[in-house]
Structures are given as structure tokens and as C-alpha cells.
Scaffold this active site. Structure first.
Site, short mmCIF file in Angstrom:
data_model
loop_
_atom_site.label_atom_id
_atom_site.label_comp_id
_atom_site.label_asym_id
_atom_site.label_seq_id
_atom_site.Cartn_x
_atom_site.Cartn_y
_atom_site.Cartn_z
N TYR A 144 42.88 -48.38 31.49
CA TYR A 144 42.87 -48.90 32.84
C TYR A 144 44.23 -49.49 33.16
O TYR A 144 44.79 -50.23 32.34
CB TYR A 144 41.79 -49.98 32.99
CG TYR A 144 41.74 -50.63 34.36
CD1 TYR A 144 41.35 -49.90 35.49
CD2 TYR A 144 42.07 -51.97 34.52
CE1 TYR A 144 41.29 -50.50 36.73
CE2 TYR A 144 42.01 -52.58 35.78
CZ TYR A 144 41.62 -51.84 36.88
OH TYR A 144 41.57 -52.44 38.11
N ASP A 238 51.64 -50.36 28.90
CA ASP A 238 50.95 -51.31 29.77
C ASP A 238 50.40 -52.42 28.88
O ASP A 238 49.37 -52.27 28.23
CB ASP A 238 49.83 -50.62 30.55
CG ASP A 238 49.11 -51.58 31.50
OD1 ASP A 238 49.42 -52.80 31.46
OD2 ASP A 238 48.25 -51.12 32.27
N LYS A 266 48.24 -61.10 33.13
CA LYS A 266 47.34 -62.02 32.42
C LYS A 266 48.04 -63.21 31.74
O LYS A 266 48.37 -64.17 32.44
CB LYS A 266 46.46 -61.21 31.47
CG LYS A 266 45.63 -60.19 32.29
CD LYS A 266 44.52 -59.50 31.59
CE LYS A 266 43.64 -58.74 32.58
NZ LYS A 266 43.73 -57.30 32.58
C1 LIG Z 1 43.87 -56.25 33.76
C2 LIG Z 1 44.71 -55.05 33.58
C3 LIG Z 1 45.44 -54.46 34.63
C4 LIG Z 1 45.27 -54.90 36.06
O1 LIG Z 1 45.67 -56.22 36.25
P1 LIG Z 1 45.13 -57.01 37.55
O2 LIG Z 1 45.84 -58.32 37.48
O3 LIG Z 1 43.65 -57.10 37.38
O4 LIG Z 1 45.50 -56.22 38.75
C5 LIG Z 1 46.28 -53.42 34.36
N1 LIG Z 1 46.43 -52.95 33.10
C6 LIG Z 1 45.77 -53.48 32.07
C7 LIG Z 1 45.98 -52.94 30.70
C8 LIG Z 1 44.87 -54.53 32.27
O5 LIG Z 1 44.18 -55.01 31.24
#
Ligand SMILES: *Cc1c(COP(=O)(O)O)cnc(C)c1O
Length: 428
Positions: A144, A238, A266
Site C-alpha cells: 500500500y 516506501d 508516520k
Molecule cells: C500509511 C502508509 C502510507 C499512506 O500514508 P498516509 O499518511 O495514510 O497517507 C503510504 N505507504 C505506506 C507504506 C504506509 O504504511
């Protein structure tokens, strides 16, 4: 357990907010039941509006590595708030946070801050396309990367396919540039490069946390790096979830493989909305205002959010042993889960990376999204709801990751194990 107030709040919320939630993962859809409305939290504990108290293994889905209401972060935020919430002009705290992060990675010279992980990844993809002057991207099934159009693609399993949108509202024209590969399967990536000679980048969660916790094999990542180099494509890690979570340097620090672009989110916001993407000069200099690739944000680098992030990262850097301790706790929890599952003849697969942990009700090792999907989600739903009833708050899906924060002590781990043992007996 009495959740009368949450029930009422949920009914009210649903009238004015779709599904009663501002992010669908909060809705408890896949485990039944209703979302608990939170009143407040402190340290390792979450308190709902019926005054039930839970040991929190979600920690706002990752950001709160020091738990709720950490004194240093709270203080930094309050000091920043007093000076003003937002100026739309540069502040020195942005530079300080940028320095903290850039200093840590050899492959990063510059970083740009945004307000969410979605925004960070979306911008990183645009930058990769602008830099390479190519259009296609490769992503992995089950990873994701936020909800932007070209990344909201999931696949039929198996062969390489050009992605079809996984949501109405995303034109297939937008996703025809997204190729799908299988996690931990280098052949599937090779096929992508055979299918297209217009690949700008390969994006991956080097520790996948959004299909449950599934770490990538180091050799696989190494071969991925080489494939990208051979084909003139950029490699994007990511690390929105794994950055400063799995290790001080995220997955990059564990596998020792240098990506071309790293995305963060995060933990770097310490609980405030922050995302970022970073790379070497040659690539970052393509970004507006220095270069032609446009990217912007009214609240980007917001001083309050930056202050929370800076306080968080400073504390992490000062306590590098944190990750070892967090991992020990995560291992203790997961090893105990495995043992009690075995005792009760319940198939369970466990994974730990730093403060991240995950478990699948699955009789085979989970290496990719197909494997993850074979997990027993009904069993998970029962487990989840019984844990909640006993005051333990796990993420409300089989396909999410759990988080240990520094305020979770051995006593809490032991208590969680004790409760889980009772529940596993009931489940068998
Ligand atoms: C949480 C997450 C996102 C998206 O971040 P948001 O702040 O929710 O938009 C993208 N990539 C990874 C790997 C994530 O865990």
C-alpha cells in the site's frame, strides 16, 4: 463490556460522515462490531468514551513510537503552538528536521516535507517520472502506498498485468502505467521490465506492513536494486511505516541497500500529519522551484508538526538501543503467541521487524499477498473481538501490522499473553 456511548457516537457519526469514519481502516468492517470512539490516551493505554481502558498495540497505526502523550513531544508542540499555528513561510524547524534525517542516510542529500504518506509517495512517483522521463511504474501486489490514483491498484494474482483500478473513480487510463509484480518474486519483476521499456521506477515497501507484516527477502531486494540499475529505473523504498520504526534507519538500515528515493511518514511526525520524500541532489534538484517537477502544499512543513517530528527523532537518536528493546518485546509477544497457538493446534505464522510485529492465522509461511489472503480471517475476527473485550487493542484487520511502543512494559506483554492464551483455548 459496555460500549453504549461508542454505539451512540457511531450512529451519530454515520449520519454525517460516510461509514462514520474518516479513514476506512478504522471501521472494524472486517472484524464485525463497531469502532470504539476514543476519548483520550496516556502512555500505552487508550480510553474509549465509555471509559474502557485498552493496552494499545495500534499506536495511531505506527506514529507513536513513544506511546501517547510523550512529555518531550507534548512540550515541543505546545511551545510551537504558542508561536503560531502556520505561516506559509519557511521556519528553521523545517531545516532542523531535514538535517536530522539527511544526516542519517548516505544516499539522501535533500528532503521535502508534505502532510501525509499518500502525498509523499505521490510526489516521489512524479519526481521519478520527471527525472527519468519515463511513464510506467512497477508496484507489488499487497503493498500500500496511499490512496493516490496511479497507486490504488491491486491485481488479479499470477501473471504480470497492467493494473486495473481497485476503486471506482480511478480511470483505467490512469492505472495503465502501473505494472504489478509479486512480492519476493524477482521473476515477476523481470517480466515487467520485459513488458515495458518505459519504467520510471519500482516502488516497494521493503518491509511490507499493509498485507500484514511481510518482510522482503534481502537477496530479493538486492536483485531488485540491480534490475533497476540495469534498466535505468529508480528504486523507491516506501518507508512511510517502517522508517524509524523497524530500525533508526528503517528497512534501509536493516538490509543495507540504498534506494534512490525514500518516502517517510508516520513516525517522522510524532503523531502529527507529516510525510516526506528524500533523495540525492541530482534527483531532488529536479523539484520545483529549482527544477521543473511541480509539487507544493499550503501546510507543508507546518511548524507545529515539524516540532513534534523533531522532538521524536531527537529522542530516538539519543536512545539508539530502543530498537533492540522494542524488538525483544515484540519477539517475546510473538513467540508466546506461536507457542500457545501450537499448544491449541491453531496454525499461526509470526513476523517481527524491530518494533513491528504481525501474525497470520495461516498454516504456511506468508511471503506475498496471495499467501496472506489464504489466512483465516474469521478466526482473526473472533480473536480480535475477544481481545478487545479483555482490554487489548489490536488493529482491526488480519492484514495490518502491530506496533510496540517504548511505554509498553513486560508486565503489559505478560498480561497480553495471558489473555491471548485464554482466547486461543476458546478458539480451538
Ligand atoms: C500509511 C502508509 C502510507 C499512506 O500514508 P498516509 O499518511 O495514510 O497517507 C503510504 N505507504 C505506506 C507504506 C504506509 O504504511
Amino acid at each position: 463490556m459496555n460500549i453504549k456511548n461508542s454505539n451512540l457516537a457511531f450512529q451519530e457519526a454515520k449520519k454525517v460522515i460516510p461509514g462514520g469514519v474518516d479513514s476506512p481502516v478504522r471501521a472494524f468492517k472486517s472484524v464485525g462490531g463497531i469502532p470504539l470512539f476514543v476519548d483520550r490516551a496516556k502512555g500505552a493505554y487508550l480510553l474509549d468514551i465509555d471509559d474502557n481502558k485498552y493496552i494499545d498495540f495500534v499506536q495511531s497505526w505506527g506514529p507513536l513510537i513513544f506511546g501517547h502523550c510523550d512529555a518531550a513531544i507534548e512540550e515541543a508542540v505546545i511551545e510551537a503552538v504558542k508561536k503560531g499555528l502556520s505561516f506559509g513561510a519557511p521556519t528553521t524547524v523545517e531545516t532542523l528536521l531535514a538535517q536530522e534525517i539527511c544526516d542519517m542516510f548516505d544516499n539522501i542529500d535533500k528532503i521535502r516535507f508534505v502532510s501525509s504518506g499518500t502525498e509523499a509517495v505521490m510526489s516521489a512517483i512524479r519526481l521519478a517520472r520527471g527525472y527519468t522521463k519515463k511513464d510506467d511504474i512497477v508496484k507489488f501486489e499487497g503493498c500500500y502506498h496511499g490512496h493516490s490514483d496511479s497507486l490504488l491498484v491491486q491485481a488479479g494474482s499470477g501473471a504480470v498485468t497492467f493494473g486495473t483500478p481497485s476503486s471506482p473513480g480511478v480511470p483505467s487510463d490512469f492505472t495503465k502505467h502501473t505494472l504489478l509484480a509479486k512480492y519476493n518474486d524477482i521473476q515477476s519483476v523481470k517480466k515487467c521490465f520485459e513488458t515495458s521499456n518505459d519504467i520510471a521506477c519500482v516502488i516497494i515497501e521493503p518491509i511490507a506492513g499493509n498485507m500484514g507484516l511481510v518482510p522482503a527477502d534481502i537477496e530479493f531486494l538486492d536483485r531488485l536494486r540491480k534490475l533497476c540499475d540495469k534498466n535505468g529505473a529508480l528504486l523507491i523504498f516506501d518507508e512511510v511505516m517502517s522508517g524509524f520504526r523497524a530500525n533508526l534507519k528503517g528497512a534501509s538500515g536493516i538490509v543495507n541497500i540504498a534506494a534512490d528515493i525514500i518516502t517517510f511518514g508516520k513516525v517522522i511526525g510524532g503523531g502529527m500529519p507529516v510525510g516526506a520524500f528524500a533523495s540525492r541532489n541530482e534527483i531532488m534538484d529536479k523539484l520545483s522551484p529549482d527544477g521543473p517537477v511541480y509539487q507544493a502544499g499550503t501546510l507543508s512543513g507546518n511548524p507545529v508538526a515539524m516540532s513534534a517530528g523533531l522532538a521524536s527523532l531527537k529522542k530516538l537518536k539519543q536512545n539508539p538501543l530502543i530498537y533492540k528493546e522494542l524488538e525483544q518485546k515484540a519477539n517475546k509477544l510473538m513467540n508466546a503467541f506461536q507457542k500457545i497457538a501450537e499448544k491449541n493446534h491453531i496454525p499461526l505464522q509470526i513476523n517481527v521487524r524491530g518494533s513491528m510485529f504481525g501474525f497470520f492465522f495461516n498454516d504456511k509461511k506468508v511471503l506475498n499477498f496471495d499467501d496472506a489472503l489464504k489466512s483465516d480471517t474469521e478466526m482473526f475476527a473472533k480473536f480480535h473481538s475477544k481481545m478487545i473485550d479483555n482490554g487489548v487493542y489490536f488493529a482491526c484487520s488480519q492484514f495490518e501490522t502491530g506496533f510496540i511502543s517504548t511505554v509498553i512494559n513486560d508486565e503489559m506483554i505478560n498480561k497480553t499473553i495471558e489473555i491471548a492464551e485464554k482466547i486461543f483455548k476458546e478458539l480451538k
